[in-house]
Every structure is written in C-alpha cells, then in structure tokens.
Design an enzyme around this catalytic site. Structure first.
Site, PDB file in Angstrom:
ATOM      1  N   HIS A  53       0.846  -1.188   0.000  1.00 24.74           N
ATOM      2  CA  HIS A  53       0.000   0.000   0.000  1.00 24.74           C
ATOM      3  C   HIS A  53       0.886   1.244   0.000  1.00 24.74           C
ATOM      4  O   HIS A  53       2.034   1.214   0.469  1.00 24.74           O
ATOM      5  CB  HIS A  53      -0.885   0.029   1.245  1.00 24.74           C
ATOM      6  CG  HIS A  53      -1.999  -0.961   1.209  1.00 24.74           C
ATOM      7  ND1 HIS A  53      -3.219  -0.703   1.794  1.00 24.74           N
ATOM      8  CD2 HIS A  53      -2.101  -2.204   0.675  1.00 24.74           C
ATOM      9  CE1 HIS A  53      -4.021  -1.751   1.628  1.00 24.74           C
ATOM     10  NE2 HIS A  53      -3.349  -2.670   0.950  1.00 24.74           N
ATOM     11  N   GLU A  55       0.846   3.917   1.841  1.00 27.76           N
ATOM     12  CA  GLU A  55       1.273   4.348   3.176  1.00 27.76           C
ATOM     13  C   GLU A  55       2.441   3.507   3.690  1.00 27.76           C
ATOM     14  O   GLU A  55       3.403   4.040   4.247  1.00 27.76           O
ATOM     15  CB  GLU A  55       0.123   4.248   4.186  1.00 27.76           C
ATOM     16  CG  GLU A  55      -1.080   5.090   3.847  1.00 27.76           C
ATOM     17  CD  GLU A  55      -2.157   4.320   3.094  1.00 27.76           C
ATOM     18  OE1 GLU A  55      -3.342   4.591   3.342  1.00 27.76           O
ATOM     19  OE2 GLU A  55      -1.812   3.453   2.261  1.00 27.76           O
ATOM     20  N   CYS A  83      -6.797   2.195   5.197  1.00 24.17           N
ATOM     21  CA  CYS A  83      -7.474   0.972   5.632  1.00 24.17           C
ATOM     22  C   CYS A  83      -7.008   0.630   7.047  1.00 24.17           C
ATOM     23  O   CYS A  83      -6.151   1.315   7.617  1.00 24.17           O
ATOM     24  CB  CYS A  83      -7.144  -0.176   4.671  1.00 24.17           C
ATOM     25  SG  CYS A  83      -5.411  -0.724   4.786  1.00 24.17           S
ATOM     26  N   CYS A  86      -3.111  -0.018   7.266  1.00 26.60           N
ATOM     27  CA  CYS A  86      -2.302   1.196   7.164  1.00 26.60           C
ATOM     28  C   CYS A  86      -2.526   2.116   8.362  1.00 26.60           C
ATOM     29  O   CYS A  86      -1.576   2.728   8.854  1.00 26.60           O
ATOM     30  CB  CYS A  86      -2.595   1.908   5.849  1.00 26.60           C
ATOM     31  SG  CYS A  86      -2.025   0.938   4.429  1.00 26.60           S
TER      32      CYS A  86
END
Length: 158
Positions: A53, A55, A83, A86
């Site tokens: 991801h 992040e 999410c 993260c």
C-alpha cells in the site's frame, strides 16, 4: 494554496504513478520539517504483495531516511483514507499528523468505519485533517474505476 494542499498535490502525483501501472491510484508523501522525506504509491498488483500500500511503502522509506521507526515529527499526506492495516501502521510508526484527501466509506479506518488514528485507548493518537483537495482525490479514483469497468465490459463483449 495552503501548505496542506501543496503536499496533497504531491501525493496526487504519486497516485498518478500507481494509475500508470493500472493500480488503484492512491498516493502518499511524508513530510518532516517542511521537506518531503518519503513517497509511496499503491503497488499491490505490480508487486503481488498485500502489503504494498502507498502508506506502508512511504513509512518504510521514511524510517530508512530518518534512521528511526518513530516518525513523531512527521506529517503524512494520503489521497485516500487509510485501511485498517495502514491506520495501524501509522499509529505504530507514531506519525504525528495525517492529512487525508478522500474519505473511504467502504474501508476507511480514520473515521468512516472505524477511527484507529484517534482511538483514545491506544498509546498514540494522530492529529487528523480530512478532505484536503477531496474533489481532486475522489475524482481520480472515480475516473479510474469507471475506466476499469468500461474496459471489463468491452472485454466481455469481444
């Protein structure tokens, strides 16, 4: 243009890199003392990795740059609300502030479904600013998914 808008535009540039790879266009930058120290964008499909991801990619780079896993004096700019994975990483990294572009009512954990970033029982709470350049961030995602649906529809008819 505010400072938050300036750095969110940089996060949008990272999201464009994801989109160029046919990834969901999510981008992130981490700023410390007025300078971008790390960038990240979504690479889950490209890397075949659930953890890729935007992040997490940015946190990894920021920790490498600072030589510390604690990023307390940093601000993260992210085009889409994080999410649960993260959001947890943001809390664990002790990031001081997060600026979010678009909220994510289906999976967001910074206020939409849950709010892990400001949960009072954790040992660290993050200062959160929401909906900075929301329209630009949302529009990028909407256009991406619209084009994806159109492409899939065309593939089915061929």
């Amino acid at each position: 243009m505010t400072t938050d808008e300036k750095y969110m535009k940089e996060a949008l540039r990272q999201a464009q890199k994801a989109e160029a790879l046919m990834e969901v266009p999510i981008g992130c930058v981490i700023v410390q003392e007025g300078k971008i120290i790390a960038r990240g964008y979504n690479r889950r499909n490209t890397d075949k990795n659930t953890l890729a991801h935007a992040e997490l990619n940015a946190i990894r780079r920021a920790s490498r740059k600072t030589g510390d896993w604690r990023l307390e004096d940093c601000t993260m700019y992210i085009t889409l609300e994080p999410c649960q994975m993260c959001a947890g990483a943001i809390v664990q990294a002790r990031i001081g502030r997060v600026v979010i572009g678009a909220m994510n009512p289906k999976a967001g954990c910074a206020g939409s479904i849950l709010n892990l970033l400001e949960h009072p029982q954790f040992n660290h709470q993050v200062v959160v600013e929401r909906e900075v350049l929301e329209e630009e961030c949302s529009q990028m995602l909407s256009l991406f998914f619209r084009r994806l649906r159109e492409t899939k529809k065309k593939e089915k008819t061929c």
